[in-house]
Design an enzyme around this catalytic site. Sequence first.
Site, PDB file in Angstrom:
ATOM      1  N   LYS A   1       0.826  -1.219   0.000  1.00  0.00           N
ATOM      2  CA  LYS A   1       0.000   0.000   0.000  1.00  0.00           C
ATOM      3  C   LYS A   1       0.854   1.259   0.000  1.00  0.00           C
ATOM      4  O   LYS A   1       0.633   2.172  -0.797  1.00  0.00           O
ATOM      5  CB  LYS A   1      -0.941   0.014   1.228  1.00  0.00           C
ATOM      6  CG  LYS A   1      -1.866  -1.186   1.310  1.00  0.00           C
ATOM      7  CD  LYS A   1      -2.777  -1.120   2.514  1.00  0.00           C
ATOM      8  CE  LYS A   1      -2.054  -1.122   3.846  1.00  0.00           C
ATOM      9  NZ  LYS A   1      -1.276  -2.349   4.117  1.00  0.00           N
TER      10      LYS A   1
ATOM     11  N   ARG B   1      -9.459   0.459   9.518  1.00  0.00           N
ATOM     12  CA  ARG B   1      -9.017  -0.912   9.796  1.00  0.00           C
ATOM     13  C   ARG B   1     -10.039  -1.675  10.621  1.00  0.00           C
ATOM     14  O   ARG B   1      -9.807  -2.849  10.928  1.00  0.00           O
ATOM     15  CB  ARG B   1      -7.695  -0.864  10.580  1.00  0.00           C
ATOM     16  CG  ARG B   1      -6.450  -1.073   9.734  1.00  0.00           C
ATOM     17  CD  ARG B   1      -5.266  -0.818  10.629  1.00  0.00           C
ATOM     18  NE  ARG B   1      -4.081  -1.537  10.320  1.00  0.00           N
ATOM     19  CZ  ARG B   1      -3.011  -1.008   9.736  1.00  0.00           C
ATOM     20  NH1 ARG B   1      -3.030   0.234   9.318  1.00  0.00           N
ATOM     21  NH2 ARG B   1      -1.933  -1.717   9.577  1.00  0.00           N
TER      22      ARG B   1
ATOM     23  N   ARG C   1      11.505  -5.795   4.714  1.00  0.00           N
ATOM     24  CA  ARG C   1      11.297  -4.356   4.454  1.00  0.00           C
ATOM     25  C   ARG C   1      12.353  -3.516   5.186  1.00  0.00           C
ATOM     26  O   ARG C   1      12.702  -3.778   6.331  1.00  0.00           O
ATOM     27  CB  ARG C   1       9.906  -3.940   4.934  1.00  0.00           C
ATOM     28  CG  ARG C   1       9.682  -2.422   4.874  1.00  0.00           C
ATOM     29  CD  ARG C   1       8.235  -2.042   4.905  1.00  0.00           C
ATOM     30  NE  ARG C   1       7.506  -2.532   6.055  1.00  0.00           N
ATOM     31  CZ  ARG C   1       6.176  -2.471   6.176  1.00  0.00           C
ATOM     32  NH1 ARG C   1       5.434  -1.932   5.216  1.00  0.00           N
ATOM     33  NH2 ARG C   1       5.576  -2.944   7.254  1.00  0.00           N
TER      34      ARG C   1
ATOM     35  N   ARG D   1      11.745  -1.683  10.714  1.00  0.00           N
ATOM     36  CA  ARG D   1      10.715  -1.302  11.681  1.00  0.00           C
ATOM     37  C   ARG D   1      10.630  -2.338  12.804  1.00  0.00           C
ATOM     38  O   ARG D   1      10.756  -3.528  12.570  1.00  0.00           O
ATOM     39  CB  ARG D   1       9.339  -1.213  10.976  1.00  0.00           C
ATOM     40  CG  ARG D   1       9.105   0.110  10.280  1.00  0.00           C
ATOM     41  CD  ARG D   1       7.881   0.099   9.402  1.00  0.00           C
ATOM     42  NE  ARG D   1       6.674  -0.427  10.016  1.00  0.00           N
ATOM     43  CZ  ARG D   1       5.458  -0.392   9.445  1.00  0.00           C
ATOM     44  NH1 ARG D   1       5.323   0.167   8.243  1.00  0.00           N
ATOM     45  NH2 ARG D   1       4.408  -0.889  10.043  1.00  0.00           N
TER      46      ARG D   1
ATOM     47  N   ARG E   1       0.338  -9.319  13.163  1.00  0.00           N
ATOM     48  CA  ARG E   1      -0.347  -8.250  12.421  1.00  0.00           C
ATOM     49  C   ARG E   1      -1.239  -8.838  11.327  1.00  0.00           C
ATOM     50  O   ARG E   1      -2.316  -8.317  11.068  1.00  0.00           O
ATOM     51  CB  ARG E   1       0.693  -7.287  11.827  1.00  0.00           C
ATOM     52  CG  ARG E   1       1.335  -6.424  12.915  1.00  0.00           C
ATOM     53  CD  ARG E   1       2.634  -5.835  12.458  1.00  0.00           C
ATOM     54  NE  ARG E   1       2.466  -4.895  11.371  1.00  0.00           N
ATOM     55  CZ  ARG E   1       3.399  -4.630  10.467  1.00  0.00           C
ATOM     56  NH1 ARG E   1       4.554  -5.260  10.518  1.00  0.00           N
ATOM     57  NH2 ARG E   1       3.175  -3.742   9.541  1.00  0.00           N
TER      58      ARG E   1
END
Length: 217
Positions: free
Chosen positions: A13, A88, A127, A160, A171
Site C-alpha cells: 500500500k 481498519r 522491508r 521497523r 499483524r
Amino acid sequence: MRIILMGPPGAGKGTQADLLVHELGIPHISTGDMFRKALKEGTPLGLEAKRYMDSGGLVPDDVTIGIVKERLDMADAANGFLLDGFPRTVPQADALAQTLQELGVALDVVLDVVVDRDALLARLTGRRVCRACGATYHLVFNPSLQGDKCQSCGGELYQRDDDTAATAENRLDVYNKQTAPLVDYYKKKGLLLEVDGGKPVDEVTRDILKALGREKR
Ligand code: ADP
Ligand code: AMP
C-alpha cells in the site's frame, strides 16, 4: 479522487501510494506514518500508539478516528485523498462515512490489494525504511542502489520494530480478524475493486491506474 487503499500489512500500500499520489495529485494519508511520526517526535499520541504498535495490535478507534478527522479537515485534502491503513475496523469505516457525509463528499473507490500470506511475511520481514525521508525498500525485491543507505536522500535504512517475524504474523492475524470484514462492507456499497498485488511494483501501479481510468503519464 477519494480513494481507500486496503490490504494486509505488506501488501504494498505505501509503495503504491507514493507512486500514485504523484500521478493523481492528492495527498497520501497513512495512519501508520502519522503514528510513527508522532512517536519520533515523542508526543503523547506517539507514546500511546507505541503501546499497541509494538505488539502488532491496533491503536484504539477513538484515537485513530480523531487524528484522521483532523487530517481530512486540512486544506490539501479538500479535493481528494488516498487513505492508506485506514479504516481498519468497522467502527472506523462508519466514522469515516459520517465524516465524509458531514463534509458533503463521497468515496470514489476502495482498492483491495490482494497478496498471499507467505509473500506478505517475506515482504514484511525484508522491508527496510529510510529514517530520514521514509522511502520504502526491500532487501531482495526492491533493494536500494546505495546498499544500506537510501538511494534518494542518503539516509540510514532501518527495520521497523514491528517487522520481526513474530510481530508480522500477529499483524496478519489482526488484519484477518478486524480488518478483512471491511472487504464485504465496501463490496456491499459497490465501492470495492480488487487488485492483484502479487505482481511486480510497476505492474501493480499500472493495473491500479488502469482500473481508475487513468493511464500513466
Ligand atoms: P504496506 O504499506 O502495505 O504495509 P509496503 O508498501 O511497505 O506495504 O511494502 C512492504 C514491502 O514489500 C516493502 O519492503 C516493499 O519494498 C515490498 N513491496 C511492495 N510492493 C511489492 C511488490 N509488488 N513486489 C515485491 N515487493 C514489494
Ligand atoms: P502500518 O504502517 O499501516 O503497517 O501501521 C503500523 C501500526 O500502526 C499498526 O500495526 C497499528 O498498530 C497502527 N495503526 C495504523 N493504522 C491504524 C488504524 N487505522 N487503526 C488502528 N491502528 C492503526
